[in-house]
Design a protein around this motif. Sequence first.
Motif, short mmCIF file in Angstrom:
data_model
loop_
_atom_site.label_atom_id
_atom_site.label_comp_id
_atom_site.label_asym_id
_atom_site.label_seq_id
_atom_site.Cartn_x
_atom_site.Cartn_y
_atom_site.Cartn_z
N SER A 145 -5.92 13.09 8.25
CA SER A 145 -4.78 12.17 8.33
C SER A 145 -4.74 11.28 7.09
O SER A 145 -5.77 10.93 6.54
N PRO A 146 -3.54 10.91 6.66
CA PRO A 146 -3.41 10.13 5.42
C PRO A 146 -4.03 8.75 5.54
O PRO A 146 -4.13 8.19 6.63
N THR A 147 -4.47 8.20 4.41
CA THR A 147 -5.09 6.87 4.40
C THR A 147 -4.28 5.95 3.50
O THR A 147 -3.55 6.41 2.63
N LYS A 148 -4.44 4.63 3.73
CA LYS A 148 -3.72 3.64 2.94
C LYS A 148 -4.47 3.34 1.66
O LYS A 148 -5.68 3.17 1.68
N ALA A 149 -3.75 3.25 0.56
CA ALA A 149 -4.36 2.84 -0.70
C ALA A 149 -3.54 1.70 -1.27
O ALA A 149 -2.32 1.72 -1.19
N PRO A 150 -4.22 0.66 -1.81
CA PRO A 150 -3.48 -0.49 -2.33
C PRO A 150 -2.71 -0.15 -3.61
O PRO A 150 -3.14 0.68 -4.40
N LYS A 151 -1.55 -0.80 -3.77
CA LYS A 151 -0.77 -0.64 -5.00
C LYS A 151 -0.96 -1.88 -5.85
O LYS A 151 -1.18 -2.97 -5.33
N PRO A 152 -0.86 -1.75 -7.18
CA PRO A 152 -0.93 -2.95 -8.03
C PRO A 152 0.24 -3.89 -7.73
O PRO A 152 1.30 -3.43 -7.31
N ILE A 153 0.03 -5.17 -7.96
CA ILE A 153 0.98 -6.20 -7.55
C ILE A 153 2.37 -5.98 -8.16
O ILE A 153 3.39 -6.29 -7.54
N GLU A 154 2.43 -5.41 -9.36
CA GLU A 154 3.73 -5.18 -10.01
C GLU A 154 4.54 -4.12 -9.25
O GLU A 154 5.75 -4.04 -9.41
N GLN A 155 3.84 -3.33 -8.45
CA GLN A 155 4.55 -2.25 -7.76
C GLN A 155 4.88 -2.57 -6.30
O GLN A 155 5.37 -1.72 -5.58
N THR A 196 0.85 -1.20 0.00
CA THR A 196 0.00 0.00 0.00
C THR A 196 0.88 1.24 0.00
O THR A 196 2.07 1.18 0.28
N ARG A 197 0.27 2.33 -0.33
CA ARG A 197 0.97 3.61 -0.17
C ARG A 197 0.05 4.53 0.62
O ARG A 197 -1.18 4.36 0.63
N LEU A 198 0.65 5.49 1.25
CA LEU A 198 -0.14 6.44 2.00
C LEU A 198 -0.62 7.54 1.07
O LEU A 198 0.15 8.05 0.25
N ARG A 199 -1.86 7.85 1.21
CA ARG A 199 -2.40 8.92 0.38
C ARG A 199 -2.87 10.05 1.29
O ARG A 199 -3.58 9.82 2.26
N LYS A 200 -2.43 11.22 0.98
CA LYS A 200 -2.75 12.35 1.84
C LYS A 200 -3.95 13.11 1.27
O LYS A 200 -3.87 13.62 0.15
N PRO A 201 -5.05 13.13 2.00
CA PRO A 201 -6.20 13.90 1.50
C PRO A 201 -5.85 15.39 1.44
O PRO A 201 -5.03 15.86 2.23
N LEU A 202 -6.47 16.09 0.51
CA LEU A 202 -6.16 17.50 0.32
C LEU A 202 -6.66 18.36 1.49
O LEU A 202 -6.12 19.42 1.77
N ASP A 203 -7.70 17.86 2.16
CA ASP A 203 -8.32 18.70 3.20
C ASP A 203 -7.58 18.63 4.54
O ASP A 203 -8.10 19.08 5.56
#
Length: 206
Positions: A44-54, A34-41
């Motif tokens: 606190s940042p949330t986790k988002a899944p990465k594709p398997i190749e990454q 996963t990578r952390l994604r920072k909302p614009l507002d």
Amino acid sequence: NRHGDLHWARATTSAVAAILKNPAYAGAFVYGRTRLRKPLDGRSPTKAPKPIEQWRIIVKDRYPAYIAWQSYEKIRDIISDNRAEYMRNKTRGAPREGELLLQGIAWCGRCGHKMYARYKRRAEYVCNHLRSHQGLPACQYIRAPRVDAAVAQAFLTALAPAEIDALSCARRAQQQTYKAIRSNAEQQLERRRYEAALAERQFNRV
Ligand SMILES: [Zn+2]
């Protein structure tokens, strides 16, 4: 829970999905899914899944595997196919229990995803797709009773002309049935009159 303790939990959709997608069940140690994604507002940042190749690190055969790595990849493919199918068709899905009218057929006006019906404290339609799939905040909640009332009203309005059509159609069918019964009776009467006349002539001749 201490490490190594058995922990029983309810088999929620997200829990089952997490298991199916977890490479540890295929015996692999993986880091960087996963990578952390920072909302614009500024939340606190949330986790988002990465594709398997990454994924950053994959070490296969690290743990005792429940399923083979090939099965794991196959399952992933099936899940992503299901999702693609869902996005393509936006199908209604399996009908489920519940009294809300738009169960399984409500779509979010903001993000376009399917909304689900929730009966927790009060009945409402919930757009949870972005949260459960991308870790973003939930999109919106709409209280169900007013929506359902409007839908029922629209349904009845749309139905009215059809109802009148159906009524006149039924009337016509009924009239035809009456006509048939009547003409049948008339024919029978005619036959009886003829028989009576015949009997009268025979009697007179005798
Ligand atoms: Zn939405």
